[in-house]
Scaffold this active site. Structure first.
Site, PDB file in Angstrom:
ATOM      1  N   LYS A   1      41.254  37.637  46.967  1.00  0.00           N
ATOM      2  CA  LYS A   1      42.154  37.766  45.918  1.00  0.00           C
ATOM      3  C   LYS A   1      43.320  36.919  45.917  1.00  0.00           C
ATOM      4  O   LYS A   1      44.278  37.366  46.174  1.00  0.00           O
ATOM      5  CB  LYS A   1      42.539  39.141  45.720  1.00  0.00           C
ATOM      6  CG  LYS A   1      41.381  40.168  45.378  1.00  0.00           C
ATOM      7  CD  LYS A   1      42.174  41.535  44.986  1.00  0.00           C
ATOM      8  CE  LYS A   1      40.878  42.636  44.557  1.00  0.00           C
ATOM      9  NZ  LYS A   1      40.040  42.949  45.437  1.00  0.00           N
TER      10      LYS A   1
ATOM     11  N   GLN B   1      38.134  57.091  43.135  1.00  0.00           N
ATOM     12  CA  GLN B   1      37.857  56.553  41.986  1.00  0.00           C
ATOM     13  C   GLN B   1      37.895  57.473  40.771  1.00  0.00           C
ATOM     14  O   GLN B   1      36.988  58.461  40.740  1.00  0.00           O
ATOM     15  CB  GLN B   1      36.489  55.826  41.905  1.00  0.00           C
ATOM     16  CG  GLN B   1      36.214  54.673  42.808  1.00  0.00           C
ATOM     17  CD  GLN B   1      36.688  53.700  42.397  1.00  0.00           C
ATOM     18  OE1 GLN B   1      37.411  53.285  41.213  1.00  0.00           O
ATOM     19  NE2 GLN B   1      36.282  52.311  43.020  1.00  0.00           N
TER      20      GLN B   1
ATOM     21  N   GLY C   1      30.606  50.665  47.082  1.00  0.00           N
ATOM     22  CA  GLY C   1      30.734  51.023  48.227  1.00  0.00           C
ATOM     23  C   GLY C   1      30.351  52.328  48.799  1.00  0.00           C
ATOM     24  O   GLY C   1      29.153  52.305  49.098  1.00  0.00           O
ATOM     25  N   ARG C   2      31.080  53.270  48.967  1.00  0.00           N
ATOM     26  CA  ARG C   2      30.875  54.602  49.770  1.00  0.00           C
ATOM     27  C   ARG C   2      29.817  55.111  49.176  1.00  0.00           C
ATOM     28  O   ARG C   2      28.975  55.757  50.036  1.00  0.00           O
ATOM     29  CB  ARG C   2      32.253  55.534  49.248  1.00  0.00           C
ATOM     30  CG  ARG C   2      33.427  54.855  50.398  1.00  0.00           C
ATOM     31  CD  ARG C   2      34.717  55.545  49.785  1.00  0.00           C
ATOM     32  NE  ARG C   2      35.158  54.764  48.619  1.00  0.00           N
ATOM     33  CZ  ARG C   2      36.221  55.119  47.869  1.00  0.00           C
ATOM     34  NH1 ARG C   2      37.104  56.142  48.444  1.00  0.00           N
ATOM     35  NH2 ARG C   2      36.508  54.605  46.782  1.00  0.00           N
TER      36      ARG C   2
ATOM     37  N   ASP D   1      48.736  32.149  44.599  1.00  0.00           N
ATOM     38  CA  ASP D   1      49.565  31.441  45.312  1.00  0.00           C
ATOM     39  C   ASP D   1      49.676  29.942  44.389  1.00  0.00           C
ATOM     40  O   ASP D   1      49.339  29.893  43.543  1.00  0.00           O
ATOM     41  CB  ASP D   1      49.113  30.747  46.525  1.00  0.00           C
ATOM     42  CG  ASP D   1      50.223  30.638  47.662  1.00  0.00           C
ATOM     43  OD1 ASP D   1      51.216  30.019  47.163  1.00  0.00           O
ATOM     44  OD2 ASP D   1      50.154  31.082  48.619  1.00  0.00           O
ATOM     45  N   ILE D   2      50.528  29.035  45.063  1.00  0.00           N
ATOM     46  CA  ILE D   2      50.808  27.836  44.144  1.00  0.00           C
ATOM     47  C   ILE D   2      49.571  26.978  43.914  1.00  0.00           C
ATOM     48  O   ILE D   2      48.720  27.149  45.106  1.00  0.00           O
ATOM     49  CB  ILE D   2      51.895  27.058  44.452  1.00  0.00           C
ATOM     50  CG1 ILE D   2      51.929  26.553  46.008  1.00  0.00           C
ATOM     51  CG2 ILE D   2      53.286  27.817  44.180  1.00  0.00           C
ATOM     52  CD1 ILE D   2      52.953  25.631  46.364  1.00  0.00           C
ATOM     53  N   PRO D   3      49.308  26.148  42.839  1.00  0.00           N
ATOM     54  CA  PRO D   3      48.007  25.548  42.912  1.00  0.00           C
ATOM     55  C   PRO D   3      47.546  24.725  44.067  1.00  0.00           C
ATOM     56  O   PRO D   3      46.469  24.700  44.409  1.00  0.00           O
ATOM     57  CB  PRO D   3      48.296  24.533  41.679  1.00  0.00           C
ATOM     58  CG  PRO D   3      49.298  25.435  40.651  1.00  0.00           C
ATOM     59  CD  PRO D   3      50.409  25.883  41.776  1.00  0.00           C
ATOM     60  N   ASN D   4      48.456  23.844  44.622  1.00  0.00           N
ATOM     61  CA  ASN D   4      48.100  23.213  45.785  1.00  0.00           C
ATOM     62  C   ASN D   4      47.672  23.881  47.125  1.00  0.00           C
ATOM     63  O   ASN D   4      46.591  23.711  47.872  1.00  0.00           O
ATOM     64  CB  ASN D   4      49.399  22.280  46.393  1.00  0.00           C
ATOM     65  CG  ASN D   4      48.848  21.297  47.451  1.00  0.00           C
ATOM     66  OD1 ASN D   4      47.993  20.364  47.161  1.00  0.00           O
ATOM     67  ND2 ASN D   4      49.460  21.422  48.676  1.00  0.00           N
TER      68      ASN D   4
END
Ligand code: C5P
Length: 227
Positions: free
Chosen positions: A62, A186, A206-207, A65-68
Site C-alpha cells: 500500500k 469483518q 485470510g482467517r 508517497d511522492i511520484p519519484n
C-alpha cells in the site's frame, strides 16, 4: 497463471506455518498475499522462501508517497516479481501514472477508500460523506491513470464493474464462506459465490483458511462453490 480466484492472506502466522500452508494448498489458489507485517517480520528471505515455491505473490505494501519515491519503490518491488502490488489512489494522478512507466512485470492495484473509514471520517478528511461517491470518483481516476485494477469492498464490486466496463481487475477482501461461523472484525462481508457472481476477479481470504483445522478442505469447498 492459473484459473483459480482465491488469494490467501498470510497474516498472523509464522514463517514455518506459512511455508507448510503454501505447500498444502498452493494448487488450489491463485496467489498468496504478503502484507507488510509478514514482510517486516520475515524480510526478503521469508518472501523468497514463499516465492520459491513457484506461487503467485500479491505483495500488499500500500505505497503512498511522492511520484519519484513511488517510481523507485515500484521498480524495487518489480525486481521481486510479485504478480500484484498496491498503491493508494489518493496519492494523485502523477503518482499513479508513474507506476505504469516503472512497473515492468507487476500489476498495480489501487486502494480507494479504506473500509475502516466511515462517513464521518470521510467528511472530515475528504469533505464528502457519501462513501460510494468517493469510491466512484477514485475508481474513475484509477482507470484514467491506467492502473491495472483496484482493491474494493464486496459492496463496491458492482460500482467498480460499471465504471470500469471490465477494464480494471477487481480484487475483494471481506469474504466469508457460508459455513463460517466465527465472529471477527469483518462486519460487512459477502460469500465467495455472491462476490464472484457480482464480478470480482479475485477474492482475498485470510482467517477462514489460515485458522481452519483443515485448510485444504476449506479451500476446496470454497472453490467448488464458485466454479
Ligand atoms: O482474515 P481476513 O479474511 O479478514 O483477511 C482479509 C485480508 O484482506 C487481510 O489481509 C486484510 O488486511 C485485507 N483487507 C481487508 N479489508 C480491506 C483491505 C484489505 O480485509 N479493505
Amino acid at each position: 497463471m492459473n484459473d483459480k480466484k482465491i488469494i490467501v492472506a498470510l497474516d498472523n502466522i509464522n514463517l514455518y506455518d506459512s511455508r507448510y500452508l503454501v505447500d498444502e494448498i498452493k494448487n488450489q489458489v491463485f496467489a498468496f498475499k504478503i502484507g507488510y507485517d509478514f514482510f517486516l517480520n520475515f524480510g526478503l528471505d521469508g518472501y523468497n522462501q514463499i516465492k520459491n515455491k513457484k506461487v503467485n505473490i500479491f505483495l500488499d505494501l500500500k505505497l503512498h508517497d511522492i511520484p519519484n519515491t513511488i517510481k523507485n519503490g515500484i521498480e524495487a518491488i518489480a525486481n521481486l516479481s510479485p504478480y500484484f502490488t498496491t498503491i493508494h489512489i489518493t496519492g494523485g494522478d502523477e503518482m499513479q501514472k508513474i507506476t505504469g512507466l516503472s512497473k515492468k512485470n507487476v500489476k498495480v492495484l489501487g486502494v480507494s477508500i479504506l473500509t475502516s473509514i466511515d462517513s464521518a471520517q470521510a467528511e472530515k478528511y475528504y469533505s464528502e460523506k457519501n462513501i460510494t461517491n468517493l469510491v466512484g470518483k477514485f475508481v474513475k481516476n484509477a482507470l484514467e491513470n491506467k492502473l491495472d485494477g483496484v482493491v474494493c469492498s464486496p459492496l463496491e464490486i458492482e460500482l467498480v464493474k460499471k465504471i470500469s466496463s471490465g477494464k480494471l481487475i477487481i480484487v475483494t477482501p471481506g469474504i466469508r464462506p457460508e459455513n463460517y461461523n466465527k465472529n471477527d472484525d469483518q462486519k460487512r462481508f459477502m460469500s465467495p459465490k455472491k462476490a464472484v457472481n457480482l464480478g470480482a476477479n479475485y477474492l482475498v481470504i485470510g482467517r477462514p483458511i489460515t485458522q481452519s483445522t483443515n485448510p485444504l478442505l476449506e479451500i476446496k469447498s470454497i472453490n467448488s462453490s464458485i466454479e
